[in-house]
Design a protein around this motif. Structure first.
Motif, mmCIF file in Angstrom:
data_model
loop_
_atom_site.group_PDB
_atom_site.id
_atom_site.type_symbol
_atom_site.label_atom_id
_atom_site.label_comp_id
_atom_site.label_asym_id
_atom_site.label_seq_id
_atom_site.Cartn_x
_atom_site.Cartn_y
_atom_site.Cartn_z
ATOM 1 N N ALA A 185 -9.413 14.897 -2.411
ATOM 2 C CA ALA A 185 -9.905 14.696 -3.771
ATOM 3 C C ALA A 185 -8.851 15.111 -4.793
ATOM 4 O O ALA A 185 -8.558 14.385 -5.740
ATOM 5 C CB ALA A 185 -11.195 15.485 -3.975
ATOM 6 N N MET A 186 -8.250 16.264 -4.583
ATOM 7 C CA MET A 186 -7.268 16.793 -5.533
ATOM 8 C C MET A 186 -6.040 15.900 -5.635
ATOM 9 O O MET A 186 -5.505 15.681 -6.714
ATOM 10 C CB MET A 186 -6.824 18.205 -5.110
ATOM 11 N N THR A 187 -5.564 15.392 -4.490
ATOM 12 C CA THR A 187 -4.284 14.681 -4.508
ATOM 13 C C THR A 187 -4.424 13.227 -4.948
ATOM 14 O O THR A 187 -3.507 12.674 -5.527
ATOM 15 C CB THR A 187 -3.620 14.707 -3.117
ATOM 16 N N MET A 188 -5.559 12.584 -4.641
ATOM 17 C CA MET A 188 -5.631 11.151 -4.909
ATOM 18 C C MET A 188 -6.386 10.787 -6.183
ATOM 19 O O MET A 188 -6.060 9.808 -6.840
ATOM 20 C CB MET A 188 -6.296 10.438 -3.729
ATOM 21 N N ALA A 189 -7.408 11.574 -6.498
ATOM 22 C CA ALA A 189 -8.336 11.124 -7.537
ATOM 23 C C ALA A 189 -7.794 11.324 -8.943
ATOM 24 O O ALA A 189 -7.069 12.286 -9.213
ATOM 25 C CB ALA A 189 -9.656 11.873 -7.393
ATOM 26 N N SER A 190 -8.143 10.396 -9.843
ATOM 27 C CA SER A 190 -7.860 10.641 -11.254
ATOM 28 C C SER A 190 -8.983 11.494 -11.839
ATOM 29 O O SER A 190 -8.764 12.261 -12.758
ATOM 30 C CB SER A 190 -7.674 9.343 -12.028
ATOM 31 N N ARG A 191 -10.211 11.319 -11.280
ATOM 32 C CA ARG A 191 -11.299 12.223 -11.642
ATOM 33 C C ARG A 191 -12.072 12.593 -10.384
ATOM 34 O O ARG A 191 -12.192 11.793 -9.465
ATOM 35 C CB ARG A 191 -12.250 11.562 -12.642
ATOM 36 N N ILE A 192 -12.593 13.826 -10.381
ATOM 37 C CA ILE A 192 -13.403 14.283 -9.249
ATOM 38 C C ILE A 192 -14.816 14.540 -9.742
ATOM 39 O O ILE A 192 -14.999 15.163 -10.785
ATOM 40 C CB ILE A 192 -12.841 15.601 -8.658
ATOM 41 N N ARG A 229 -3.087 9.393 3.132
ATOM 42 C CA ARG A 229 -3.467 9.831 1.802
ATOM 43 C C ARG A 229 -2.431 9.342 0.792
ATOM 44 O O ARG A 229 -2.762 8.768 -0.237
ATOM 45 C CB ARG A 229 -3.522 11.352 1.804
ATOM 46 N N LEU A 230 -1.176 9.567 1.132
ATOM 47 C CA LEU A 230 -0.090 9.137 0.254
ATOM 48 C C LEU A 230 -0.079 7.624 0.104
ATOM 49 O O LEU A 230 0.061 7.090 -0.992
ATOM 50 C CB LEU A 230 1.259 9.599 0.822
ATOM 51 N N GLU A 231 -0.241 6.924 1.261
ATOM 52 C CA GLU A 231 -0.187 5.467 1.240
ATOM 53 C C GLU A 231 -1.308 4.882 0.394
ATOM 54 O O GLU A 231 -1.100 3.957 -0.382
ATOM 55 C CB GLU A 231 -0.298 4.911 2.657
ATOM 56 N N LEU A 232 -2.501 5.470 0.586
ATOM 57 C CA LEU A 232 -3.664 4.958 -0.127
ATOM 58 C C LEU A 232 -3.467 5.094 -1.633
ATOM 59 O O LEU A 232 -3.779 4.189 -2.407
ATOM 60 C CB LEU A 232 -4.898 5.745 0.327
ATOM 61 N N LYS A 233 -2.927 6.225 -2.032
ATOM 62 C CA LYS A 233 -2.698 6.462 -3.461
ATOM 63 C C LYS A 233 -1.660 5.457 -3.981
ATOM 64 O O LYS A 233 -1.838 4.873 -5.050
ATOM 65 C CB LYS A 233 -2.221 7.905 -3.673
ATOM 66 N N ARG A 234 -0.597 5.250 -3.179
ATOM 67 C CA ARG A 234 0.458 4.315 -3.582
ATOM 68 C C ARG A 234 -0.120 2.906 -3.749
ATOM 69 O O ARG A 234 0.122 2.236 -4.757
ATOM 70 C CB ARG A 234 1.554 4.300 -2.502
#
Lengths: 319, 335
Positions: free
Chosen positions: B199-206, B175-180
């Motif tokens: 959804a909460m941690t990665m998305a700019s919009r949900i 999750r962290l890697e994907l966001k990075r």
């Protein structure tokens, strides 16, 4: 963590309880019980497979003849083997067999895979077509041999009529079963007609085992249909195709019934596959020792080839 | 990278309406997550954008171009499938290079090699390039699947629950890697998930989707703090929001049928609150405890400080602290 150890403890107990119960009830250990179960199978296997094989090996070194059982049996050593392997007639039979095996396998594989590929497209009525295509395979070889004899009949045969219709040659101008050059192909055609469905079935299983999402991924990756076929369909169905080739190859190496009914090995010995030579030696000339040796040679040949092939198959599968 | 615009798209499979009137714009470089339960139509939305399905009505535009009728190959999208979808007979390298070898690209072999190695390093699978795809662990396979999408520079990355088959620890890491990676590449991603944490941690919009309809779309904060209805409110937050009849409490605004109370809306005290409840069970999670309460026969779950020392059978007093109000149909009512 707690849950895990609890459940494993339960399994452990369940396993440990069983032999105790068995011992109390019957006084039998697990080992005895296991032997009890497999003994009938082993006895049967020894009686109808292993013993005849060993006996054949023994006979192949003797002058034994089944129709003269009272003649004293003499040990001949490897004489039969030597005379068989240097006999040009035997090599001719082997060539006929090779021609038959190679061409049937090639034709059945190409057609079988092609049909499977079409059926796998799931067009309208593909289920009905599958059934229709599979019909020949369900017939008995004796029936197939008999009615193809009629189909090949020069005057009234449907095969000759159809060929005549398309080529314009007179139907009675050629004899599929009586012509030296045509008869080896006549038996190839019948076998291909009968067993292509079988190859198709195995190939179809292979094609159906390829999940749709692999094709979808390829689709998104911009692979053309052509590239999808060569880089996904064919490599992933290859183990199945190879399996079909193995089954058909072994089966046709020992082909007897259908050819015997169609041509009986003739004309001359142009369709005399090895098993017909073997049957003649064993049950017409009653040279039991000689035919035992020939049978062993055939067995070793098929066994050896199949083993090499299975190694290759495993290599493909582990890729 | 480009903007993707979905306008009034509907899709039915037989009698099942998978998507109804979906409109959604994903901005260039944006990470949008579609959040919803199984069967909500999330995957259908992705497949429609990819061109693996054709919409019954509506249009899809990528970078201003109408692609509604185009084949997947002509849309310039990358898709990460839930089931990895690797080519099992190929090596990791060949799997990742597959898309780059498309004849229409005419990419030189040296460039392909360089690109695959670059992405492999990004995903920490550079030592696995010569392995067969089937010889990898689940986490590695999913990295390869993501890598296969990353080697391309498509208009949009479409990801269908790519982390759902991984264990919790690996999921957290990826999750962290994907966001990075998304931030580094400035990638446009539409990400489908049923996991609110992802959804909460990665998305700019949900976008919260339910029964084939997009219920609400907004930043994670907006969705969490201002859900438009009880469905959306129940999607986010752990423990799940407690939906209680308004009649239990005095002073609810007119028209309010249901009161939604998350942990932060409930103050627990030994006495002096609005209403009393009985502690049924305490789950110790370490840094905090789940408190299962019985409030006039209704279950209520909230968090408590483990130091507070509640035990089963204790009677506690609850005070509502600016909760969410919903009407009879579940729509939000302003406080």
């Amino acid at each position: 963590m707690n849950e895990l150890s609890a459940s494993s403890r339960i399994t452990y107990r369940a396993v440990m309880v069983r032999p105790g119960v068995a011992r109390r009830i019957r006084g039998l250990s697990d080992r005895t019980l296991a032997w009890l179960f497999i003994t009938p199978t082993i006895v049967l296997l020894l009686a109808i497979n292993i013993f005849p094989l060993l006996w054949t090996i023994y006979l192949s070194f003797t002058n034994y003849r089944a129709n003269r059982a009272n003649v004293p049996t003499i040990w001949l050593g490897a004489d039969w083997y030597q005379s068989i392997l240097t006999d040009p007639d035997i090599w001719a039979a082997m060539q006929v067999t090779a021609h038959f095996v190679i061409w049937t396998v090639v034709i059945e594989t190409v057609l079988g895979f092609g049909l499977a590929y079409l059926i796998d497209k799931k067009f309208r009525g593909h289920g009905m077509w599958t059934t229709i295509i599979l019909l020949p395979m369900m017939l008995s070889p004796a029936v197939v041999g008999n009615f193809w004899t009629f189909l090949y009949q020069p005057q009234i045969g449907l095969f000759n009529y159809v060929v005549a219709f398309f080529t314009g040659r007179a139907a009675s101008s050629f004899q599929m079963l009586g012509d030296v050059t045509l008869s080896p192909w006549a038996i190839v055609i019948v076998d291909a007609w009968m067993w292509t469905p079988y190859v198709m079935l195995i190939c179809l299983a292979g094609l159906r085992s390829i999940p749709d999402y692999i094709y979808e991924a390829a689709e998104v990756d911009r692979a053309s249909k052509w590239r999808q076929f060569w880089s996904i369909t064919l490599p992933m169905a290859l183990p199945f195709i190879m399996l079909a080739v193995l089954f058909r190859g072994i089966e046709n190496f020992k082909m007897f019934d259908m050819v015997n009914l169609l041509t009986g090995g003739g004309p001359g010995s142009t369709t005399e596959v090895a098993s017909i030579t073997l049957k003649r030696a064993a049950f017409e000339s009653w040279r039991t020792g000689y035919s035992s040796a020939f049978a062993i040679i055939l067995f070793v040949t098929v066994f050896g080839l199949a083993n090499i092939y299975v190694k290759a198959l495993n290599k493909v599968k582990s890729r | 990278m480009a903007e993707v615009e979905i306008k009034a798209v509907s899709k039915a499979f037989g009698k099942t309406q998978a998507l109804s009137d979906l409109s959604l714009t994903i901005g260039d470089g944006e990470f949008v997550a579609l959040l919803g339960p199984t069967g909500a139509g999330k995957t259908t939305a992705l497949r429609l954008i990819a061109g693996l399905e054709q919409p019954d009505s509506g249009s899809i535009r990528i970078d201003g171009r109408d692609v509604t009728g185009d084949a997947p190959a002509d849309r310039d999208v990358a898709f990460v499938f839930q089931q990895y979808s690797l080519y099992p007979h190929l090596t990791v390298f060949e799997n990742m290079a597959f898309a780059l070898r498309a004849p229409t690209r005419r990419m030189p072999e040296a460039d392909i090699r360089a690109k695959v190695q670059e992405v492999a390093r990004l995903l920490h699978i550079e030592t696995k390039l010569d392995n067969k795809a089937t010889q990898l662990s689940g986490g590695q396979m999913q990295r390869v699947a993501i890598g296969r999408a990353l080697v391309r520079s498509p208009s949009i990355y479409l990801m269908d629950e790519p982390l759902s088959s991984l264990d919790a620890k690996l999921r957290g890491e990826l999750r962290l890697e994907l966001k990075r990676i998304q931030v580094d590449l400035g990638a446009t991603i539409l990400y489908v998930t049923h996991d609110q944490t992802e959804a909460m941690t990665m998305a700019s919009r949900i976008g919260v989707i339910e029964g084939g309809r997009l219920m609400q779309i907004g930043t994670p904060r907006e969705i969490y703090e201002n859900p438009i209805n009880a469905h959306v409110a129940a999607r986010l937050g752990q423990p799940t929001i407690n939906l209680l009849p308004a009649a239990l409490f005095a002073g609810a605004p007119v028209g309010v049928e249901t009161i939604g109370a998350r942990t932060e809306h409930l103050t627990i005290a030994r006495g002096g609150g609005d209403i009393s409840a009985t502690v049924k069970r305490v789950e110790h999670l370490g840094d905090q405890s789940h408190l299962h309460l019985d409030l006039a026969g209704r279950p209520v779950v909230t968090l408590a400080d483990p130091e507070a020392g509640f035990g089963a059978g204790d009677v506690v007093s609850l005070r509502l602290n600016r909760p969410l109000f919903f009407d009879a149909k579940g729509w939000r009512v302003a406080a």
